[in-house]
Design a protein around this motif. Structure first.
Motif, mmCIF file in Angstrom:
data_model
loop_
_atom_site.group_PDB
_atom_site.id
_atom_site.type_symbol
_atom_site.label_atom_id
_atom_site.label_comp_id
_atom_site.label_asym_id
_atom_site.label_seq_id
_atom_site.Cartn_x
_atom_site.Cartn_y
_atom_site.Cartn_z
ATOM 1 N N ALA A 1 0.850 -1.193 0.000
ATOM 2 C CA ALA A 1 0.000 0.000 0.000
ATOM 3 C C ALA A 1 0.884 1.241 0.000
ATOM 4 C CB ALA A 1 -0.904 0.003 1.233
ATOM 5 N N PRO A 2 0.468 2.276 -0.725
ATOM 6 C CA PRO A 2 1.257 3.499 -0.719
ATOM 7 C C PRO A 2 1.231 4.149 0.657
ATOM 8 C CG PRO A 2 -0.808 3.834 -1.880
ATOM 9 C CD PRO A 2 -0.718 2.368 -1.540
ATOM 10 N N VAL A 3 2.252 4.953 0.923
ATOM 11 C CA VAL A 3 2.370 5.607 2.223
ATOM 12 C C VAL A 3 1.149 6.453 2.522
ATOM 13 C CG1 VAL A 3 3.724 7.252 3.561
ATOM 14 C CG2 VAL A 3 4.873 5.576 2.111
ATOM 15 N N GLY A 4 0.651 7.132 1.550
ATOM 16 C CA GLY A 4 -0.535 7.963 1.736
ATOM 17 C C GLY A 4 -1.083 8.376 0.398
ATOM 18 N N ASN A 5 -2.300 8.743 0.382
ATOM 19 C CA ASN A 5 -2.894 9.203 -0.870
ATOM 20 C C ASN A 5 -2.435 10.616 -1.146
ATOM 21 O OD1 ASN A 5 -4.296 6.839 -1.189
ATOM 22 N ND2 ASN A 5 -6.129 7.595 -0.179
ATOM 23 N N ARG A 6 -1.997 10.816 -2.373
ATOM 24 C CA ARG A 6 -1.628 12.172 -2.757
ATOM 25 C C ARG A 6 -2.910 12.951 -3.008
ATOM 26 N NH1 ARG A 6 2.359 10.598 -7.419
ATOM 27 N NH2 ARG A 6 0.894 8.901 -7.513
ATOM 28 N N GLU A 7 -2.939 14.132 -2.502
ATOM 29 C CA GLU A 7 -4.155 14.928 -2.605
ATOM 30 C C GLU A 7 -3.795 16.339 -3.006
ATOM 31 O OE1 GLU A 7 -7.187 16.693 0.624
ATOM 32 O OE2 GLU A 7 -6.967 14.529 0.662
ATOM 33 N N ILE A 8 -4.578 16.893 -3.888
ATOM 34 C CA ILE A 8 -4.387 18.290 -4.257
ATOM 35 C C ILE A 8 -5.681 19.042 -3.993
ATOM 36 C CG2 ILE A 8 -2.643 17.807 -6.019
ATOM 37 C CD1 ILE A 8 -4.811 18.195 -8.127
ATOM 38 N N GLU A 9 -5.527 20.300 -3.706
ATOM 39 C CA GLU A 9 -6.693 21.160 -3.524
ATOM 40 C C GLU A 9 -6.684 22.191 -4.639
ATOM 41 O OE1 GLU A 9 -7.200 22.818 0.367
ATOM 42 O OE2 GLU A 9 -6.532 20.964 1.314
ATOM 43 N N ILE A 10 -7.804 22.324 -5.304
ATOM 44 C CA ILE A 10 -7.908 23.259 -6.418
ATOM 45 C C ILE A 10 -8.940 24.314 -6.075
ATOM 46 C CG2 ILE A 10 -8.595 23.500 -8.834
ATOM 47 C CD1 ILE A 10 -7.544 20.653 -9.264
ATOM 48 N N GLU A 11 -8.519 25.552 -6.241
ATOM 49 C CA GLU A 11 -9.425 26.672 -6.011
ATOM 50 C C GLU A 11 -9.375 27.568 -7.241
ATOM 51 O OE1 GLU A 11 -9.823 30.450 -2.999
ATOM 52 O OE2 GLU A 11 -8.900 28.614 -2.276
ATOM 53 N N LEU A 12 -10.514 27.783 -7.827
ATOM 54 C CA LEU A 12 -10.563 28.613 -9.026
ATOM 55 C C LEU A 12 -10.574 30.090 -8.661
ATOM 56 C CD1 LEU A 12 -13.190 26.717 -11.204
ATOM 57 C CD2 LEU A 12 -10.708 26.546 -11.274
ATOM 58 N N LYS A 13 -9.839 30.846 -9.442
ATOM 59 C CA LYS A 13 -9.823 32.294 -9.239
ATOM 60 C C LYS A 13 -11.071 32.900 -9.879
ATOM 61 C CE LYS A 13 -4.836 32.692 -9.041
ATOM 62 N NZ LYS A 13 -3.650 33.361 -9.591
ATOM 63 N N GLU A 14 -11.373 34.102 -9.467
ATOM 64 C CA GLU A 14 -12.554 34.801 -9.980
ATOM 65 C C GLU A 14 -12.497 34.942 -11.498
ATOM 66 O OE1 GLU A 14 -16.223 36.124 -9.597
ATOM 67 O OE2 GLU A 14 -15.031 35.586 -7.856
ATOM 68 N N LYS A 15 -11.313 35.231 -12.035
ATOM 69 C CA LYS A 15 -11.168 35.394 -13.479
ATOM 70 C C LYS A 15 -11.496 34.085 -14.204
ATOM 71 C CE LYS A 15 -8.029 37.046 -17.033
ATOM 72 N NZ LYS A 15 -6.717 37.626 -17.335
ATOM 73 N N ALA A 16 -11.071 32.956 -13.663
ATOM 74 C CA ALA A 16 -11.377 31.658 -14.274
ATOM 75 C C ALA A 16 -12.882 31.433 -14.314
ATOM 76 C CB ALA A 16 -10.691 30.540 -13.503
ATOM 77 N N LEU A 17 -13.555 31.790 -13.246
ATOM 78 C CA LEU A 17 -15.012 31.625 -13.203
ATOM 79 C C LEU A 17 -15.690 32.518 -14.246
ATOM 80 C CD1 LEU A 17 -15.448 31.509 -9.327
ATOM 81 C CD2 LEU A 17 -15.582 29.583 -10.914
ATOM 82 N N ARG A 18 -15.172 33.736 -14.426
ATOM 83 C CA ARG A 18 -15.743 34.632 -15.439
ATOM 84 C C ARG A 18 -15.500 34.108 -16.845
ATOM 85 N NH1 ARG A 18 -13.434 38.864 -12.210
ATOM 86 N NH2 ARG A 18 -11.793 39.067 -13.762
ATOM 87 N N LEU A 19 -14.439 33.315 -17.038
ATOM 88 C CA LEU A 19 -14.123 32.745 -18.350
ATOM 89 C C LEU A 19 -14.793 31.387 -18.559
ATOM 90 C CD1 LEU A 19 -10.335 33.656 -18.507
ATOM 91 C CD2 LEU A 19 -12.192 34.687 -19.843
ATOM 92 N N SER A 20 -15.743 31.068 -17.700
ATOM 93 C CA SER A 20 -16.523 29.823 -17.778
ATOM 94 C C SER A 20 -15.697 28.565 -17.520
ATOM 95 C CB SER A 20 -17.234 29.694 -19.131
ATOM 96 O OG SER A 20 -18.123 30.768 -19.295
ATOM 97 N N VAL A 21 -14.618 28.705 -16.785
ATOM 98 C CA VAL A 21 -13.855 27.526 -16.349
ATOM 99 C C VAL A 21 -14.584 26.980 -15.128
ATOM 100 C CG1 VAL A 21 -11.659 26.701 -15.429
ATOM 101 C CG2 VAL A 21 -11.688 28.455 -17.216
ATOM 102 N N THR A 22 -14.875 25.701 -15.144
ATOM 103 C CA THR A 22 -15.593 25.092 -14.028
ATOM 104 C C THR A 22 -14.677 24.111 -13.293
ATOM 105 O OG1 THR A 22 -16.402 23.230 -15.337
ATOM 106 C CG2 THR A 22 -17.777 25.229 -15.306
ATOM 107 N N TYR A 23 -15.050 23.791 -12.071
ATOM 108 C CA TYR A 23 -14.302 22.789 -11.306
ATOM 109 C C TYR A 23 -14.285 21.463 -12.062
ATOM 110 C CZ TYR A 23 -14.115 25.776 -7.192
ATOM 111 O OH TYR A 23 -13.855 26.799 -6.328
ATOM 112 N N HIS A 24 -15.415 21.140 -12.651
ATOM 113 C CA HIS A 24 -15.522 19.879 -13.387
ATOM 114 C C HIS A 24 -14.499 19.813 -14.520
ATOM 115 C CE1 HIS A 24 -17.425 16.279 -14.960
ATOM 116 N NE2 HIS A 24 -17.433 16.845 -16.152
ATOM 117 N N LYS A 25 -14.380 20.886 -15.291
ATOM 118 C CA LYS A 25 -13.418 20.924 -16.396
ATOM 119 C C LYS A 25 -11.984 20.780 -15.884
ATOM 120 C CE LYS A 25 -16.170 23.853 -19.475
ATOM 121 N NZ LYS A 25 -16.262 25.192 -20.097
#
Length: 77
Positions: free
Chosen positions: A32-56
């Motif tokens: 088993a791996p030592v731990g699960n690698r995890e990343i946190e993603i937070e979209l900036k306001e500009k990305a949201l205005r450009l129709s970038v979604t968390y899903h994409k």
């Protein structure tokens, strides 16, 4: 199921010790791996205005990760 890493590690060690005491088992290992690698993603306001979604973004990260894994496996052969 538990998300408490200390409890999981302790339980894993107990299980491995119990398996090692079995006479019909000659080798016990933990792959088993030592731990699960995890990343946190937070979209900036500009990305949201450009129709970038968390899903994409998540799909792009997913496809990039598994594409590199597939290439690694192909080269490892």
């Amino acid at each position: 199921m538990s998300y408490d890493n200390k409890k999981l590690k302790t339980t894993t060690e107990e299980l491995k010790a119990a398996l090692k005491n079995r006479t019909k088992l000659s080798y016990v290992s933990d792959n088993a791996p030592v731990g699960n690698r995890e990343i946190e993603i937070e979209l900036k306001e500009k990305a949201l205005r450009l129709s970038v979604t968390y899903h994409k973004v998540i799909l792009q990260v997913y496809y990039t990760y598994f594409s590199s894994e597939a290439q690694y496996l192909q080269h490892a052969r």
